[in-house]
Design a protein around this motif. Sequence first.
Motif, PDB file in Angstrom:
ATOM      1  N   ILE A  24       0.838  -1.203   0.000  1.00  0.00           N
ATOM      2  CA  ILE A  24       0.000   0.000   0.000  1.00  0.00           C
ATOM      3  C   ILE A  24       0.871   1.250   0.000  1.00  0.00           C
ATOM      4  O   ILE A  24       0.632   2.205  -0.747  1.00  0.00           O
ATOM      5  N   VAL A  25       1.911   1.259   0.846  1.00  0.00           N
ATOM      6  CA  VAL A  25       2.790   2.426   0.919  1.00  0.00           C
ATOM      7  C   VAL A  25       3.542   2.610  -0.389  1.00  0.00           C
ATOM      8  O   VAL A  25       3.640   3.726  -0.923  1.00  0.00           O
ATOM      9  N   LYS A  26       4.082   1.545  -0.924  1.00  0.00           N
ATOM     10  CA  LYS A  26       4.893   1.649  -2.138  1.00  0.00           C
ATOM     11  C   LYS A  26       4.126   2.264  -3.300  1.00  0.00           C
ATOM     12  O   LYS A  26       4.680   3.045  -4.082  1.00  0.00           O
ATOM     13  N   LYS A  27       2.855   1.943  -3.431  1.00  0.00           N
ATOM     14  CA  LYS A  27       2.104   2.412  -4.594  1.00  0.00           C
ATOM     15  C   LYS A  27       1.513   3.811  -4.407  1.00  0.00           C
ATOM     16  O   LYS A  27       0.966   4.383  -5.347  1.00  0.00           O
ATOM     17  N   GLU A  63      -0.469  -0.173  12.897  1.00  0.00           N
ATOM     18  CA  GLU A  63       0.318  -0.756  11.817  1.00  0.00           C
ATOM     19  C   GLU A  63       1.183   0.340  11.191  1.00  0.00           C
ATOM     20  O   GLU A  63       0.706   1.440  10.900  1.00  0.00           O
ATOM     21  N   ALA A  64       2.446   0.039  11.014  1.00  0.00           N
ATOM     22  CA  ALA A  64       3.359   1.032  10.453  1.00  0.00           C
ATOM     23  C   ALA A  64       4.334   0.345   9.506  1.00  0.00           C
ATOM     24  O   ALA A  64       4.578  -0.862   9.589  1.00  0.00           O
ATOM     25  N   VAL A  65       4.864   1.143   8.605  1.00  0.00           N
ATOM     26  CA  VAL A  65       5.833   0.664   7.617  1.00  0.00           C
ATOM     27  C   VAL A  65       7.043   1.577   7.670  1.00  0.00           C
ATOM     28  O   VAL A  65       6.915   2.795   7.872  1.00  0.00           O
ATOM     29  N   GLU A  66       8.222   0.999   7.498  1.00  0.00           N
ATOM     30  CA  GLU A  66       9.408   1.836   7.404  1.00  0.00           C
ATOM     31  C   GLU A  66      10.320   1.344   6.293  1.00  0.00           C
ATOM     32  O   GLU A  66      10.368   0.151   5.979  1.00  0.00           O
ATOM     33  N   TYR A  67      10.991   2.326   5.700  1.00  0.00           N
ATOM     34  CA  TYR A  67      11.993   2.064   4.667  1.00  0.00           C
ATOM     35  C   TYR A  67      13.339   2.435   5.254  1.00  0.00           C
ATOM     36  O   TYR A  67      13.505   3.505   5.849  1.00  0.00           O
ATOM     37  N   LEU A  68      14.326   1.542   5.090  1.00  0.00           N
ATOM     38  CA  LEU A  68      15.651   1.770   5.652  1.00  0.00           C
ATOM     39  C   LEU A  68      16.701   1.673   4.555  1.00  0.00           C
ATOM     40  O   LEU A  68      16.692   0.718   3.762  1.00  0.00           O
ATOM     41  N   CYS A  69      17.592   2.653   4.536  1.00  0.00           N
ATOM     42  CA  CYS A  69      18.699   2.677   3.575  1.00  0.00           C
ATOM     43  C   CYS A  69      19.991   2.902   4.346  1.00  0.00           C
ATOM     44  O   CYS A  69      20.179   3.966   4.950  1.00  0.00           O
ATOM     45  N   VAL A  70      20.870   1.896   4.344  1.00  0.00           N
ATOM     46  CA  VAL A  70      22.183   2.055   4.969  1.00  0.00           C
ATOM     47  C   VAL A  70      23.041   2.877   4.016  1.00  0.00           C
ATOM     48  O   VAL A  70      23.363   2.439   2.911  1.00  0.00           O
ATOM     49  N   LEU A  71      23.400   4.089   4.436  1.00  0.00           N
ATOM     50  CA  LEU A  71      24.064   5.044   3.550  1.00  0.00           C
ATOM     51  C   LEU A  71      25.532   4.684   3.339  1.00  0.00           C
ATOM     52  O   LEU A  71      26.271   4.442   4.300  1.00  0.00           O
ATOM     53  N   LYS A  72      25.936   4.670   2.068  1.00  0.00           N
ATOM     54  CA  LYS A  72      27.342   4.421   1.749  1.00  0.00           C
ATOM     55  C   LYS A  72      28.200   5.573   2.278  1.00  0.00           C
ATOM     56  O   LYS A  72      27.849   6.745   2.127  1.00  0.00           O
ATOM     57  N   ASN A  73      29.310   5.217   2.888  1.00  0.00           N
ATOM     58  CA  ASN A  73      30.259   6.195   3.437  1.00  0.00           C
ATOM     59  C   ASN A  73      29.643   7.057   4.538  1.00  0.00           C
ATOM     60  O   ASN A  73      30.210   8.096   4.900  1.00  0.00           O
ATOM     61  N   GLY A  74      28.505   6.632   5.063  1.00  0.00           N
ATOM     62  CA  GLY A  74      27.858   7.425   6.100  1.00  0.00           C
ATOM     63  C   GLY A  74      28.720   7.568   7.344  1.00  0.00           C
ATOM     64  O   GLY A  74      28.893   8.673   7.873  1.00  0.00           O
ATOM     65  N   TRP A 222       5.830   5.357   7.927  1.00  0.00           N
ATOM     66  CA  TRP A 222       4.450   5.721   7.648  1.00  0.00           C
ATOM     67  C   TRP A 222       3.521   4.969   8.597  1.00  0.00           C
ATOM     68  O   TRP A 222       3.813   3.826   8.988  1.00  0.00           O
ATOM     69  N   SER A 223       2.418   5.581   8.944  1.00  0.00           N
ATOM     70  CA  SER A 223       1.319   4.876   9.599  1.00  0.00           C
ATOM     71  C   SER A 223       0.324   4.471   8.520  1.00  0.00           C
ATOM     72  O   SER A 223       0.078   5.231   7.572  1.00  0.00           O
ATOM     73  N   VAL A 224      -0.246   3.279   8.668  1.00  0.00           N
ATOM     74  CA  VAL A 224      -1.169   2.754   7.657  1.00  0.00           C
ATOM     75  C   VAL A 224      -2.499   2.428   8.319  1.00  0.00           C
ATOM     76  O   VAL A 224      -2.549   1.734   9.340  1.00  0.00           O
ATOM     77  N   LYS A 225      -3.570   2.959   7.733  1.00  0.00           N
ATOM     78  CA  LYS A 225      -4.921   2.666   8.207  1.00  0.00           C
ATOM     79  C   LYS A 225      -5.767   2.305   6.998  1.00  0.00           C
ATOM     80  O   LYS A 225      -6.180   3.171   6.233  1.00  0.00           O
ATOM     81  N   GLY A 226      -5.998   1.007   6.833  1.00  0.00           N
ATOM     82  CA  GLY A 226      -6.712   0.551   5.646  1.00  0.00           C
ATOM     83  C   GLY A 226      -5.893   0.851   4.409  1.00  0.00           C
ATOM     84  O   GLY A 226      -4.750   0.417   4.276  1.00  0.00           O
ATOM     85  N   GLU A 227      -6.471   1.640   3.503  1.00  0.00           N
ATOM     86  CA  GLU A 227      -5.765   2.046   2.291  1.00  0.00           C
ATOM     87  C   GLU A 227      -5.147   3.435   2.430  1.00  0.00           C
ATOM     88  O   GLU A 227      -4.576   3.955   1.472  1.00  0.00           O
ATOM     89  N   GLU A 228      -5.258   4.023   3.614  1.00  0.00           N
ATOM     90  CA  GLU A 228      -4.714   5.363   3.830  1.00  0.00           C
ATOM     91  C   GLU A 228      -3.306   5.279   4.411  1.00  0.00           C
ATOM     92  O   GLU A 228      -3.017   4.426   5.254  1.00  0.00           O
ATOM     93  N   VAL A 229      -2.450   6.191   3.946  1.00  0.00           N
ATOM     94  CA  VAL A 229      -1.049   6.225   4.369  1.00  0.00           C
ATOM     95  C   VAL A 229      -0.730   7.627   4.894  1.00  0.00           C
ATOM     96  O   VAL A 229      -1.052   8.626   4.251  1.00  0.00           O
TER      97      VAL A 229
END
Length: 343
Positions: A24-27, A63-74, A222-229
């Motif tokens: 749901i979040v991705k789209k 319900e929550a979603v998270e995206y994680l990116c390990v940063l190069k040279n961080g 993000w917090s997700v409630k049904g189809e709402e983000v």
Amino acid sequence: MQFRLVALITSVLLTGCDSSEVSIVKKMTVPQDQTHTYETALSNRATCETSEWRTFKDNANREAVEYLCVLKNGAELLAAKRAWQIKEIRSEFQNYYQAMDQRIEEAKQHPAFLEKRVVELQEKLAQAQAQEAQADKENGDNDPVRAMRRAAVRNEMGAVASAKFSAERTEQSLLDAKANMEENLASLQREKERFQEDEKNALARIEKSYGGVVKATEVFQWSVKGEEVFPAWSGVKLQKQDGATISLNTNWGLTMRDLLHYRGDDHVRYALDIPGGVVLGQLNAPKPEAAHPIPNPVQQPGSSKETCYQVKLKDFRKGMGEESPVNNEMMNEWRAECGLPAV
């Protein structure tokens, strides 16, 4: 036929890798750019060593979603930032210490300066008195009444009155300086010690934030409630050698907008708030601009030169009256005492 069946099974498995909340979040369309979904905005980033999407329960058990990116040279960039900030702080406080040492030395020398000024002003007073006495003698023979009037005016606002006031005022300043010398020096020393404590605390904060960082991960939640983000949080999580994790907040909208425009190293520097002068791997950062030294007067410790002059003028008005004229000689004497040029 077998190849098509394998491809179909693989497609089904890949489609099923994401949870429904992640899908749901991705789209969802990115508010900062309607041409992007969160998936297209965050996927295929060359500056991520690894990246992942996952679900979790937030503090409110939603319900929550998270995206994680390990940063190069961080971690390396943060090490360079740490070195830069340490050098900047030390340079800034060194300027403070030099200014404080100058003020302490001036406070020690101030009585000697006033003693010299007292001698000079007493000599000027004696000269003015001699000149007035000679003028009285010359004019008194011709017009005694006029001589008496001149003497009365002179006692209030003439050159002798001006010289006498300056001498007496400086003598009082000398007495005050000697009486308050010990307390003034102690006060300045306490102020210097406060700067030393401030420097210690500033360096400790830098170390607490950036010392021993081994991994920097950019996070969007993000917090997700049904189809709402609903965007919930964005920031960077720093993992340290001792296992501790520090979370640094970033502005969601500004960070996402920057990511959409600068997907490379520029965004990594933005996310980690790396100053422009910090170079990757350069732990000995260029010398930052010198901080402004603490303002300090030349002759009046604890006040500015102009304030010193205004105080003298105010004292004169208070003693002689608001409408009393001030001649250039008096003004220049006060300005000299306060370290100002003559007018």
